[in-house]
Motif scaffolding. Structure first.
Motif: not given
Length: 112
Positions: A77-99
């Motif tokens: 999630p380089v995009c700030p909008f995607v980053q904010k979405y991921l802070e509130r929605h955790h359905e895909v946390d297991d496939v998220v990598d750090k920038v």
């Protein structure tokens, strides 16, 4: 893959490397990405002024992230909008990598 809701349709535009959301016959917004090494790096999201405040950005991002997971890719999630979405929605946390610097380089390379 496309998903329809009462007012919007989300579809992946493979020739443009982005997911688009339309309302009726009008493009309401998009989220752009670059694929690299098993990752889909989301770097820019836009929702048109005429479409703001309807939750279309969340519909768009939710669909794009679910589709990315289904494709077997990891999310960056380089995009700030995607980053904010991921802070509130955790359905895909297991496939998220750090920038990482490599992810940022891929975005710079893509955008010239």
């Amino acid at each position: 893959m496309s998903e329809e809701s009462a007012e919007a349709t989300v579809a992946r535009s493979t020739d443009r490397d982005r997911y688009e959301i339309t309302s009726g016959d009008r493009l309401a917004g998009f989220t752009a990405y670059v694929d690299r090494g098993g990752q889909r790096i989301f770097f820019h999201t836009e929702i048109g002024e005429d479409f703001g405040g309807r939750g279309l950005g969340s519909v768009l991002i939710g669909h794009a992230l679910a589709d990315t997971r289904e494709a077997g890719l990891r999310i960056v999630p380089v995009c700030p909008f995607v980053q904010k979405y991921l802070e509130r929605h955790h359905e895909v946390d297991d496939v998220v990598d750090k920038v990482t610097p490599d992810a940022l380089a891929a975005v710079r390379e893509r955008n010239g």
